[in-house]
Structure formats: structure tokens, C-alpha cells
Design an enzyme around this catalytic site. Structure first.
Site, mmCIF file in Angstrom:
data_model
loop_
_atom_site.group_PDB
_atom_site.id
_atom_site.type_symbol
_atom_site.label_atom_id
_atom_site.label_comp_id
_atom_site.label_asym_id
_atom_site.label_seq_id
_atom_site.Cartn_x
_atom_site.Cartn_y
_atom_site.Cartn_z
ATOM 1 N N SER A 145 -2.678 7.804 12.211
ATOM 2 C CA SER A 145 -2.320 7.781 13.687
ATOM 3 C C SER A 145 -3.263 8.361 14.516
ATOM 4 O O SER A 145 -4.491 8.801 14.099
ATOM 5 C CB SER A 145 -1.105 9.057 13.718
ATOM 6 O OG SER A 145 -1.674 10.488 13.118
ATOM 7 N N GLN B 90 0.837 -1.160 -0.124
ATOM 8 C CA GLN B 90 0.097 0.004 0.048
ATOM 9 C C GLN B 90 0.915 1.273 0.071
ATOM 10 O O GLN B 90 1.454 1.424 0.913
ATOM 11 C CB GLN B 90 -1.092 0.137 1.400
ATOM 12 C CG GLN B 90 -1.898 1.131 1.403
ATOM 13 C CD GLN B 90 -2.685 1.135 2.486
ATOM 14 O OE1 GLN B 90 -2.234 0.177 3.469
ATOM 15 N NE2 GLN B 90 -3.763 1.906 2.654
ATOM 16 N N GLY B 91 0.871 1.930 -1.088
ATOM 17 C CA GLY B 91 1.679 3.160 -1.345
ATOM 18 C C GLY B 91 0.929 4.505 -0.827
ATOM 19 O O GLY B 91 0.382 5.474 -1.785
ATOM 20 N N TYR B 92 0.841 4.848 0.250
ATOM 21 C CA TYR B 92 0.131 5.889 0.966
ATOM 22 C C TYR B 92 1.288 6.897 1.520
ATOM 23 O O TYR B 92 1.390 7.923 1.076
ATOM 24 C CB TYR B 92 -1.098 5.400 1.774
ATOM 25 C CG TYR B 92 -2.425 5.008 1.458
ATOM 26 C CD1 TYR B 92 -2.263 4.595 0.121
ATOM 27 C CD2 TYR B 92 -3.327 4.865 2.008
ATOM 28 C CE1 TYR B 92 -3.285 4.055 -0.505
ATOM 29 C CE2 TYR B 92 -4.719 4.429 1.484
ATOM 30 C CZ TYR B 92 -4.586 4.056 0.338
ATOM 31 O OH TYR B 92 -5.864 3.655 -0.110
ATOM 32 N N SER B 93 1.639 6.577 2.603
ATOM 33 C CA SER B 93 2.293 7.706 3.218
ATOM 34 C C SER B 93 3.589 7.974 2.576
ATOM 35 O O SER B 93 4.562 7.348 1.873
ATOM 36 C CB SER B 93 2.968 6.695 4.715
ATOM 37 O OG SER B 93 1.773 6.463 5.513
ATOM 38 N N GLU C 162 -9.640 -1.661 5.787
ATOM 39 C CA GLU C 162 -8.424 -2.140 6.559
ATOM 40 C C GLU C 162 -8.747 -2.424 8.019
ATOM 41 O O GLU C 162 -8.267 -2.889 8.853
ATOM 42 C CB GLU C 162 -7.416 -0.928 6.248
ATOM 43 C CG GLU C 162 -6.120 -1.340 7.151
ATOM 44 C CD GLU C 162 -5.005 -0.340 6.922
ATOM 45 O OE1 GLU C 162 -3.922 -0.673 6.964
ATOM 46 O OE2 GLU C 162 -5.549 0.625 6.295
ATOM 47 N N GLU D 34 -3.639 10.763 16.443
ATOM 48 C CA GLU D 34 -3.979 12.135 16.193
ATOM 49 C C GLU D 34 -5.076 12.451 15.290
ATOM 50 O O GLU D 34 -6.031 13.174 15.351
ATOM 51 C CB GLU D 34 -2.805 13.067 16.150
ATOM 52 C CG GLU D 34 -1.928 13.112 17.350
ATOM 53 C CD GLU D 34 -1.137 11.987 17.451
ATOM 54 O OE1 GLU D 34 -0.283 11.682 18.449
ATOM 55 O OE2 GLU D 34 -1.114 11.039 16.625
ATOM 56 N N SER E 148 4.569 -1.445 4.166
ATOM 57 C CA SER E 148 4.779 -2.611 4.661
ATOM 58 C C SER E 148 4.714 -3.849 3.625
ATOM 59 O O SER E 148 3.892 -3.868 2.775
ATOM 60 C CB SER E 148 3.235 -3.041 5.640
ATOM 61 O OG SER E 148 3.238 -2.194 6.679
#
Length: 381
Positions: free
Chosen positions: A360, A126-129, A247, A362, A161
């Protein structure tokens, strides 16, 4: 016997037989901080599951699944965890990409990718962050430009990951420049990008546990066909939010079985070491037990995914801290060369990531405040 109980009995009996033969040595292997354990063997195990129809059980039958109900999916994940079966290697493809394509992909995309996911022939990440856009997904700077029949991708992803084991990555990239006054997430797209090509570099990140589940992924002119965009170009934010919802789904109930096993072992450790004689330790163990019961009740009631993520991640992080207090000074020492971590040390260190990945704490609190409680949005700079 209800259909759910019949389903539960079927998967329980199958696991009992299959994990008592050639795959018996895999019981308990893998998982957070231990993803390096017997990866090839766990991949073979999961392909064995696929051959017998035990992958993607919640997918519709037309896409190779069993069309299992929510209750049956819960039974599957719980029985899998109770059997101490090895950690899955294909969960990103099965639980994230698959449902996303089923709900939002084209027929061509479904025909191309879903069979390979179900058969565990292609693994996904998964290419998000990104370095400057972790939880702030709208701020991603990875970009993709249309050149003829292809998208050309430039940028960097991090904390990806299992990218070092994957063949494909679903990437959130900016495909349209952000117009003045436009919402931050406008112009993003979700692209399906092959990793085995020039222009892709994967660098594992060594974590506190000494292992490398997470990776940096660099795209420098990587290419993917024009048809490998999920949803319309510029619709990536909606697709990304849908994926994040998957998820945090029913698989967390199986996760809680693992949590219960950890808690039971910690209670026993506290008794045998005498740590349970401390009234503060006893109180924290009771609070952990009550918290785990609450997590299960919330999961069964379909609580908001952000609230569920916030709750279980802090519960598990707190359990790791409690484990260190039960261990006392001995918890700070590795036994002997090669100084590998024991289960409690690994739990303590890896669970620090629980409150960061998949959104996260937050960010989860902001989502709960704004979208669930209807409070005013946090002022933006």
C-alpha cells in the site's frame, strides 16, 4: 543497427505476424478488471509464445530464457504493449517466482519448477496478504509445521490474484514461534504449496468491477514436501522482499505504454465531448501527460522500486478520476442490460486497487522514508 534495435525488430515482427492470424481476436483482451476475458484462449496464446521462445526472455539461457539485457527486456515489454497483445496470464510465475528461484532456490527446485513456468504449464499465485496482515507482512498468522518429510499449513490468505486459475502458490508462513524481543519478521518461511489438494479452499472475491481477480485462500492441513521451502526455514522475510523487488521491475515500462494509450484516448474523448473547453480539465490532462513522462524517466533511471510503485499507482488512480470528470454525469450510468461497465468506468473502479496491492501507499512511504532517506523509524506499539 544495435543489438537492442535488432531484438526490438524481431519481437515486433513476430507479434505482427502472430497477432494477425488465429490469435487476432485476442488483441486488447484481459488486463486489470478484465482478467476474465478469454482466459483459456490467452493461456493458449502464451503457450504459443513459449513454444517460440518468447516467454521468460530475461531469464538466463541455462534456465530456458534468452538472457536478454535490461534494455532488451524494456524493448520486449514496450513492443508487446504497442502491439495491443492480450494481457499475460503467467506473469506471477514468470516475473515473480522464476527470478526468486533463480536467485534463491535450490538446484532441485529450479529443475522442478522453472521449465513448467517457462512453458506455461503451471500457473502460480502469491500467498502474502492476510485479513489482519495486508501491508504488514511481518504480522502473518498462517503457520506451517514440519511433520516428517512435509510441511503442514494452516491459515488464510486474501487478495490472492488469480488463485482460482493457479495450480501452485508461494506462501509466506510462520514456521518458528516468535521469540520474546525478536524482530517481527523472524521465523517466517517461503513455501511452495500445491493448490489442487485436500485442505485448500479458494473463494473468489467479487470486486467493484463485478469481476473476481482476487481470492481468499484457506489452508486447513494442506501439505507440501519439506524441500519446497525457498531459502532456509526462517528466512522467508528476505525471500519475500526479494520477490517484491522483482514485482516492480522493467515490466512497468510496458505498463506505461498502456497508460499512454488510455491517456491519448481520454484526451480525444475530452475534445469530442467538449470537456476540454474547461480550463481545469485541460490543466489536469497536461499534468497527466507530464506525470507519465516523469514515470518513464524514473523507470529508465532505475529509481527505487517503492518510489516507482507509489508514483505510478497514484498517477493511474488519478487518471481514473479524471476520466469520470471528463465523462460527467454520463459516467455514472451503465448503457443497458446486462449493465456491464465501459472502459472508463472499469478504469476508475479498478484503479482504486492500484494504491493497495503490491504494498500500500502508506507502507511505500514508510519504506522510502526509512530506507531511502534514512529518517527515523516510525514508532511501533
Amino acid at each position: 543497427m544495435s543489438s537492442v534495435e535488432e531484438f526490438r525488430t524481431e519481437i515486433r515482427d513476430w507479434l505482427t505476424v502472430r497477432l494477425d492470424g488465429e490469435f487476432a481476436a485476442l488483441k486488447g483482451l484481459g488486463g486489470p478488471g478484465r482478467e476474465h476475458e478469454a482466459f483459456a484462449e490467452r493461456l493458449a496464446w502464451e503457450r504459443h509464445m513459449a513454444a517460440h521462445g518468447w516467454t521468460c526472455v530475461g531469464w538466463p539461457e541455462e534456465y530456458g530464457g534468452r538472457g536478454a539485457s535490461i534494455e532488451e527486456q524494456i524493448a520486449f515489454h514496450e513492443e508487446y504493449a504497442l502491439a495491443d497483445a492480450p494481457a499475460r496470464v503467467n506473469h506471477i510465475g514468470e516475473q515473480l517466482l522464476g527470478p526468486t528461484l533463480i536467485d534463491h532456490g535450490t538446484e532441485e527446485q529450479k529443475a522442478r519448477f522453472l521449465p513448467a513456468v517457462r512453458a506455461v504449464e503451471e500457473l502460480w499465485c502469491q500467498g502474502y496478504s492476510e485479513p489482519e496482515a495486508g501491508s504488514d507482512l511481518a504480522a502473518v498468522r498462517t503457520r506451517a509445521v514440519r511433520e516428517g518429510d512435509e510441511w503442514v499449513v494452516h491459515g488464510q490468505k486474501t487478495w490472492t490474484s488469480l488463485a482460482h486459475e493457479a495450480q501452485w502458490c508461494f506462501v509466506i508462513a510462520r514456521t518458528e514461534p516468535r521469540a520474546p524481543g525478536a524482530r517481527p519478521h523472524a521465523g517466517l518461511s517461503c513455501l511452495l504449496v500445491p493448490l489442487d489438494q485436500p485442505g485448500v479452499e479458494i473463494r473468489p472475491i467479487v470486486q467493484l468491477t463485478g469481476t473476481s481477480e482476487f481470492n481468499e485462500v484457506f489452508f486447513d492441513g494442506a501439505r507440501t514436501p519439506a524441500g519446497h521451502v525457498v531459502g532456509a526455514p526462517g528466512d522467508g522475510w528476505r525471500i519475500a522482499m526479494a520477490t517484491l523487488g522483482y514485482e516492480r521491475g522493467v515490466s512497468t515500462l510496458g505498463q506505461q505504454v498502456g497508460f499512454r494509450r488510455e491517456l491519448d484516448a481520454l484526451v480525444e474523448l475530452a475534445r469530442t465531448t467538449g470537456a476540454a473547453d474547461d480550463p481545469l480539465i485541460r490543466e489536469r490532462l497536461v499534468r497527466a501527460w507530464a506525470g507519465l513522462r516523469t514515470l518513464r524517466a524514473n523507470a529508465l533511471s532505475g529509481v527505487d522500486p517503492s518510489l516507482a510503485k507509489l508514483s505510478w499507482s497514484h498517477w493511474h488512480r488519478d487518471l481514473g478520476e479524471l476520466a469520470m470528470d471528463v465523462r460527467g454525469a454520463a459516467g455514472t450510468l451503465a448503457a443497458a442490460e446486462p449493465y456491464e461497465l465501459d472502459d472508463w468506468q472499469r478504469l476508475f473502479l479498478f484503479s482504486r486497487a492500484d494504491t493497495i496491492y503490491a504494498g500500500s501507499s502508506e507502507i511505500q512511504r514508510n519504506i522510502i522514508a526509512e530506507r531511502v532517506l534514512g529518517l527515523p523509524k516510525e514508532p511501533r506499539g
